[in-house]
Structure formats: C-alpha cells, structure tokens
Design a protein around this motif. Structure first.
Motif, PDB file in Angstrom:
ATOM      1  N   UNK A 133     -16.941  19.088  54.045  1.00 57.73           N
ATOM      2  CA  UNK A 133     -16.425  17.722  54.212  1.00 57.73           C
ATOM      3  C   UNK A 133     -15.819  17.526  55.591  1.00 57.73           C
ATOM      4  N   UNK A 134     -16.029  18.486  56.484  1.00 57.21           N
ATOM      5  CA  UNK A 134     -15.611  18.406  57.893  1.00 57.21           C
ATOM      6  C   UNK A 134     -14.121  18.581  58.108  1.00 57.21           C
ATOM      7  N   UNK A 135     -13.411  19.229  57.161  1.00 55.83           N
ATOM      8  CA  UNK A 135     -12.016  19.588  57.373  1.00 55.83           C
ATOM      9  C   UNK A 135     -11.943  21.070  57.716  1.00 55.83           C
ATOM     10  N   UNK A 136     -11.125  21.447  58.696  1.00 53.57           N
ATOM     11  CA  UNK A 136     -10.997  22.871  59.031  1.00 53.57           C
ATOM     12  C   UNK A 136     -10.287  23.635  57.924  1.00 53.57           C
ATOM     13  N   UNK A 137     -10.729  24.874  57.701  1.00 54.82           N
ATOM     14  CA  UNK A 137     -10.175  25.705  56.634  1.00 54.82           C
ATOM     15  C   UNK A 137      -9.769  27.059  57.203  1.00 54.82           C
ATOM     16  N   UNK A 138      -8.561  27.509  56.835  1.00 55.39           N
ATOM     17  CA  UNK A 138      -8.133  28.873  57.100  1.00 55.39           C
ATOM     18  C   UNK A 138      -8.205  29.638  55.776  1.00 55.39           C
ATOM     19  N   UNK A 139      -9.020  30.682  55.735  1.00 56.39           N
ATOM     20  CA  UNK A 139      -9.238  31.450  54.516  1.00 56.39           C
ATOM     21  C   UNK A 139      -8.497  32.780  54.620  1.00 56.39           C
ATOM     22  N   UNK A 140      -7.532  33.002  53.723  1.00 59.54           N
ATOM     23  CA  UNK A 140      -6.711  34.212  53.725  1.00 59.54           C
ATOM     24  C   UNK A 140      -7.159  35.158  52.615  1.00 59.54           C
ATOM     25  N   UNK A 141      -7.179  36.455  52.936  1.00 58.03           N
ATOM     26  CA  UNK A 141      -7.554  37.450  51.940  1.00 58.03           C
ATOM     27  C   UNK A 141      -6.807  38.749  52.213  1.00 58.03           C
ATOM     28  N   UNK A 142      -6.464  39.476  51.134  1.00 58.75           N
ATOM     29  CA  UNK A 142      -5.780  40.762  51.273  1.00 58.75           C
ATOM     30  C   UNK A 142      -6.666  41.827  51.905  1.00 58.75           C
ATOM     31  N   UNK A 143      -7.977  41.597  51.903  1.00 59.65           N
ATOM     32  CA  UNK A 143      -8.939  42.581  52.375  1.00 59.65           C
ATOM     33  C   UNK A 143     -10.206  41.843  52.754  1.00 59.65           C
ATOM     34  N   UNK A 144     -11.268  42.581  53.093  1.00 56.60           N
ATOM     35  CA  UNK A 144     -12.519  41.905  53.398  1.00 56.60           C
ATOM     36  C   UNK A 144     -12.951  41.072  52.193  1.00 56.60           C
ATOM     37  N   UNK A 145     -13.396  39.854  52.473  1.00 51.07           N
ATOM     38  CA  UNK A 145     -13.757  38.922  51.410  1.00 51.07           C
ATOM     39  C   UNK A 145     -14.750  39.541  50.438  1.00 51.07           C
ATOM     40  N   UNK A 146     -15.685  40.306  50.932  1.00 55.15           N
ATOM     41  CA  UNK A 146     -16.730  40.868  50.065  1.00 55.15           C
ATOM     42  C   UNK A 146     -16.214  41.948  49.123  1.00 55.15           C
ATOM     43  N   UNK A 147     -14.935  42.316  49.248  1.00 51.75           N
ATOM     44  CA  UNK A 147     -14.336  43.262  48.310  1.00 51.75           C
ATOM     45  C   UNK A 147     -13.560  42.542  47.220  1.00 51.75           C
ATOM     46  N   UNK A 148     -13.586  41.235  47.195  1.00 50.69           N
ATOM     47  CA  UNK A 148     -12.825  40.486  46.195  1.00 50.69           C
ATOM     48  C   UNK A 148     -13.281  40.863  44.790  1.00 50.69           C
ATOM     49  N   UNK A 149     -12.383  40.678  43.825  1.00 46.89           N
ATOM     50  CA  UNK A 149     -12.611  41.211  42.478  1.00 46.89           C
ATOM     51  C   UNK A 149     -13.790  40.557  41.770  1.00 46.89           C
ATOM     52  N   UNK A 150     -14.257  39.424  42.244  1.00 44.23           N
ATOM     53  CA  UNK A 150     -15.437  38.797  41.630  1.00 44.23           C
ATOM     54  C   UNK A 150     -16.641  39.722  41.637  1.00 44.23           C
ATOM     55  N   UNK A 151     -16.696  40.661  42.591  1.00 44.23           N
ATOM     56  CA  UNK A 151     -17.849  41.566  42.647  1.00 44.23           C
ATOM     57  C   UNK A 151     -17.890  42.496  41.446  1.00 44.23           C
ATOM     58  N   UNK A 152     -16.782  42.631  40.737  1.00 45.42           N
ATOM     59  CA  UNK A 152     -16.739  43.557  39.597  1.00 45.42           C
ATOM     60  C   UNK A 152     -17.298  42.944  38.321  1.00 45.42           C
ATOM     61  N   UNK A 153     -17.493  41.622  38.298  1.00 49.78           N
ATOM     62  CA  UNK A 153     -18.058  40.987  37.102  1.00 49.78           C
ATOM     63  C   UNK A 153     -19.501  41.451  36.934  1.00 49.78           C
ATOM     64  N   UNK A 154     -19.833  41.883  35.736  1.00 49.37           N
ATOM     65  CA  UNK A 154     -21.111  42.560  35.552  1.00 49.37           C
ATOM     66  C   UNK A 154     -22.150  41.731  34.801  1.00 49.37           C
TER      67      UNK A 154
END
Length: 628
Positions: free
Chosen positions: A26-47
């Motif tokens: 929508x053309x608004x700037x976003x700052x994305x914060x994460x405790x670690x690399x985004x690709x390590x987020x817990x969603x990857x554990x859903x099987x």
C-alpha cells in the motif's frame, strides 16, 4: 530516534510477513523487527498443512462446513464473524500461495492434494509433505525481500522488542528495542505497530513442542502496558509429541490423518516389543472411545484420552507416560512421501525408524488459543468488514496483533491445520487494518516528547545494568525449569481449583526468586542470559494470567478441563427422557454462565479477570459433540 511515519511490524513469521507485505504494497514504509533471521521464525516448524475447502477429493465439502467445524471445534467460544471471513478467504489464500511458488503436494492428476486432519470428516488440508509451514514462510518471505530491495521494507533482524512508546493520549507511536548483539537500546517511531510474535509455549518448557523463542514476552509486555489479554487459560496440548531429553518434538497430526493408529498393550507393564504384541492384545483406545472419529478425534479429546489411559488406567508403555503412534501397517513409500520430515526427526532423535517400530508419544503444550484481545467490525452478511481499522486492533490505539499472539479464531480448541490459515489470514487482515488506520490519521494527533523517550531508554538501560551486576544465588535457567514443571503439573491437561491456587502462590515465589538471580555473564556484547532473564519475568507474569484465568473458569470447555465441573451426557438416554432433559437444562445454564471470553487486565497486585459476551449470531450453540 528514527524519523516518524509508516509502520513497525514485530515478528517475522507468517503473520508478520503477511502484515509487512500488505502494508508495504500500500506504499507505506515498514520496519520489520525479528529476534533472529526471519526464515528461522517458528512458522517453519508447522508440519501438517493448511486448511481450505477445495474439495479435490470429491467429498462435497463446503466452506459452510469448514466454518461449522471451526466454531464447534472451538466449543462456540470464538466470535463467529472473523471465523466466517477466514474460512471464506481460505481457498483464495491457497491460490495466492500457489502463485507465489509454494511447492504444495499434488495428486497424480496435478491437483492440489488434500489430507484428513483431526476434528473433521472431510479431506481439506493442503500440504507440502510434512514441512508445510516452512514452504509457506519461504514463499511470503520472497515477496517481502522483493519489497525490501525496492526500499519499502527495512529488516531489523536480531532486535528484541522491549516496550511500546505511547503519546499523552495513550496511542502507540513506536517502540523501544534492543540490539541483541551490541545491547544498544534504541527508540523507533511509527504511526502504527503490528505485533506478530507468536505463542508462549515456553512457560511449559521443556514439555512443549514450541521453539525456545516462543516465550510470549512481547505480548506480556504489551499486556503489562495496558493491552487486554483474552482466553489465556485455553492452551492446547498436542497429543502426539516425541519426548526427548533436550526438548519435546512434534509428531504431526498428519500422521493420524494418514492412517496412524494410537494404542497401548491391554496388559499393564507389558514388556514385549510392540511388533510382538498380537492385535487382540492391543488397546486402540481412541477408536473404542470415539468411534465416529477414531484416531482423528480433536486434539483436546485425544490428549485427555492419553492422559486417562496412562495416568488413571496405568496402561502407559512399560509403566511410563507414553503410548504408541503406529505407522508400520501403512504403505512405506506413501508414508515416506507424505510424512518424510517427521520420520527423519524421529529417526535422528530416537534412533528408531517409525516404519519399522511404532513411535512413542505423549501430549505436550503446543498452541495457545488465547492471546491479546483484538477487535473486529461485523458486516451485514455476518463476516468482517473487509477494510476496517477495527479489525485486529488491540485495546491500545495504534497497536494491532495477529498470528498466534492474538485470540481471535480458535475459541476453546484449535482445529489442526487452522493455525497456518489463521496466521496468514490474520496477518493480511491486520496489515489491511493498519493501512486504514494510517490513511485515517489526521495531522493533529499527539506527538512523542523527546525527554519521555530519553527517560524510557535510560530506564531500560538501567535494568540491563542491574541484571548484569546482580550476584545472587539463583539461576534464571533453573527458575525457568521450575516454571515449566509447575505449569505442566498444575495448569496442564487436567486442572483442579486447589492446585491452581497453589500454583498462584508458587508463581509469586518464582517471581520473588528473580530478584536474587545471577546471570553468570557480564559482557556487553551478545549477552544471551541477559535477554533470557528479562523474558523470564514476563513469562512468569503471563503464567500468572493463565493460572488466574483457569481458576476463574469453573467448567470443562475445549482445552480447559476441570473434571469437578464436567457435564456428562446420560448413557442410553435420549431427548425426552427426564435424565437427558435434566442434563440439557444444566448444559444451557452452564452456557449462560460460561460461554464468554475471559478478559485479563493488568494490575500491580495481579491480573483483574472479567468476562464479555461471544458473538454466536451465525450458529447458536447446540448440544456439545459426543463422539461416543
């Protein structure tokens, strides 16, 4: 301090990435914060998969049935308009993922394959082998990376959210965050903040399937700053978890959906190997207790059945808290294709091939149905208004929540494979609402004062200094283990008020012990014990909310089970029989009292618990499910 404007999204899982993608598009700037690399987020554990009615199996499945299954699975405790909109949006969401390049499993004809999951009778779960969450997350992450390359998104990985920055009117205007490498505490301004930081299974550690980062600290900090917390007592225990020495690992519900059978020997303390026990001497207890659903019975029912068989009947394997999850009777090639990821996990950490010997499993804390309270705006058709700044807004203006850290979709018990759906859908909705909020802001709203920001930074830096210089006898890691053991024993699968009251006292003792800790690490670079100690206090506060909410709800509903208050359907009695009508009257009275959302508000002396009505306008409650 960073310049004003745009949005902050905290959390890089599916919910956070979808919110980021929607706001940035929508053309608004976003700052994305994460405790670690985004690709390590817990969603990857859903099987196991993600639900959507595509009816590729020709079972005459319908969106309406998906809505009903979700509502009934949650024991009617979720507001129904958000569920309606989520289930209606699910097929389109799957097609969007498909266009992103997600590698869904397919049939020989090239159609998206769908499998059976717990609590339903139709095959409506799309999947990518047994690593669905990983494939979905990677698909959305690629889209966010594209916007990052265009300057619309700024990723701040290895930063931890500490607190909200609010103006004089109480509106959220930014955050304080700490760089986990340098330990720098810094303020970041934004016109809107979206929290997508996942669940809080670590309050049950090590008896939890969740990542070590699923502490709930971010949601707890927002709660302590005034955000309401809803249905905290409703925590789902997954029935099929592999017990390990280091942690508990999820064995996906897809194993049951593909034909896996749960059983124990009929003879207590039978020492024979599983394959040597004849069929006649095996107790397939889910199939006998719940003949309509068998091994695909809903998770709360399956967990309690396992608890009953092991703890009350004494039929656990070799006298332990374990039962068999058996795949050995299934086609090896098919199971390897569909469940390869979990088979590899079990082989690696148990040293046994599940295709040769049954897996040994037991329930573990898995998913909180409760979370930050969020609003919605109902449309005339009974769903949510598609573009409303109210959808997924918390009780703090300018703060939105989505994914596993909100309470919106699952009521008293989440259906399997609805988690990836709700995370993706809610992230997109929260992002849309944040855009509506940004567009509606005028120029006259309150501003943050620099001296207030400086004071907040100094307070957080002082807390870090105090913790690093503390020299008490207590280890935060031992306190965390004590927290997990306490919550598992007294606020677990089965609950009782006397034990809950004792748990509250013990939680207060744990909180006091935190004042006497020693980190064992005083360096000012990448100090992991420092971050953990900060999160531990927030976990204990959240554990108190869970326990106090459980104490306040005197009934059995979904994942919240107090045997003292259980209403039993009279055996062999039907409508019209006096005993059945008496049961019906008691059930209706129970619903009048308890079919309400539990609301916790922070107070210095402890959480204040209240209740508010649930929107049941689409499908009014009917007699509860009876699998017998």
């Amino acid at each position: 301090m960073t310049e004003r404007g745009g949005a902050i999204v905290i959390g890089g899982g599916l919910g956070g990435l979808w919110a980021t993608l929607t706001i940035a598009n929508a053309s608004f700037p976003v700052q994305l914060f994460s405790l670690f690399e985004v690709r390590r987020s817990h969603s990857v554990c859903a099987q196991g998969g993600i639900n959507a009615v595509l009816d590729t199996k020709g079972q005459h499945d319908s969106v309406q049935q998906h809505i009903i299954d979700t509502i009934k699975g949650g024991e009617y405790l979720a507001n129904q308009p958000p569920i309606k909109s989520m289930c209606e949006s699910a097929p389109g969401l799957i097609r969007t993922f498909d266009r992103m390049g997600v590698t869904f499993s397919r049939t020989a004809e090239g159609l998206l394959d769908q499998r059976l999951f717990g609590g339903v009778k139709n095959k409506r779960t799309c999947f990518a082998g047994a690593s669905t969450g990983q494939q979905l997350l990677y698909g959305v992450d690629q889209q966010v990376r594209r916007l990052e390359s265009l300057g619309q998104v700024t990723k701040r990985e290895w930063w931890e959210f500490l607190e909200l920055l609010k103006d004089d009117a109480g509106c959220c205007r930014g955050i304080l965050a700490m760089n986990l490498r340098s330990l720098e505490v810094r303020a970041f301004a934004a016109e809107v903040v979206v929290l997508a930081t996942g669940g809080f299974g670590q309050i049950y550690a090590p008896n939890t399937t969740t990542s070590t980062n699923c502490t709930g600290a971010a949601a707890s900090r927002c709660y302590q700053q005034g955000a309401r917390f809803a249905n905290a007592e409703l925590f789902q225990f997954h029935p099929t978890a592999m017990i390990g020495r280091d942690k508990t690992r999820l064995m996906s519900e897809a194993a049951r959906g593909e034909g896996g059978r749960i059983w124990v020997p009929r003879t207590p303390d039978d020492q024979r190997a599983a394959r040597r026990i004849p069929e006649a001497e095996r107790f397939y207890f889910l199939e006998e207790m719940f003949p309509s659903y068998g091994n695909t019975v809903a998770r709360d029912e399956a967990s309690r059945a396992i608890w009953r068989v092991t703890r009350q009947m004494g039929l656990g394997l070799r006298g332990t808290d374990r039962v068999y999850l058996d795949l050995t009777h299934l086609d090896r090639a098919l199971v390897s294709t569909r469940l390869g990821a979990i088979l590899d996990i079990y082989r690696k950490f148990a040293g046994v091939d599940p295709l040769d010997e049954p897996m040994e499993i037991f329930p573990a804390a898995h998913y909180p149905m409760g979370g930050l309270w969020v609003d919605f705006e109902r449309d005339p058709d009974g769903g949510m208004v598609s573009e409303s700044p109210r959808n997924h807004a918390t009780s703090i203006p300018g703060l939105y929540a989505c994914g596993e850290c909100d309470y919106a979709y699952h009521g008293a018990n989440r259906l399997g494979a609805n988690s990836l759906l709700s995370a993706s859908f809610s992230g997109r909705v929260a992002g849309t609402s944040a855009v509506c909020y940004l567009r509606g802001l005028g120029s006259g709203h309150a501003r943050l004062r620099q001296h207030d920001i400086d004071r907040a930074i100094a307070r957080q830096a002082s807390q870090n200094e105090r913790l690093m210089r503390s020299d008490g006898p207590e280890s935060p890691f031992e306190i965390h283990r004590a927290l997990g053991e306490l919550m598992t024993a007294k606020v677990g699968v089965v609950r009782a008020n006397p034990e809950l009251e004792v748990a509250l006292e013990e939680l207060r003792e744990l909180d006091a012990r935190l004042g006497r800790i020693r980190l064992g690490d005083t360096k000012d670079w990448a100090n992991q014990p420092l971050s953990f100690a900060r999160q531990l206090r927030d976990m204990i506060r959240l554990g108190t909310v869970v326990t106090q909410s459980a104490l306040a709800r005197d009934e059995c509903r979904g994942a919240h089970y107090k045997p003292e208050f259980k209403l039993s359907i009279p055996e062999g009695k039907f409508p019209g029989d006096p005993e059945f009508e008496d049961y019906r009257a008691r059930w209706q009275a129970n619903n009048a009292r308890w079919l309400k959302t539990t609301i916790a508000e922070h107070r210095p002396e402890g959480p204040k618990i209240d209740f508010e009505p649930v929107d049941t306008s689409l499908y009014p409650p009917v007699n509860p499910r009876d699998y017998r």
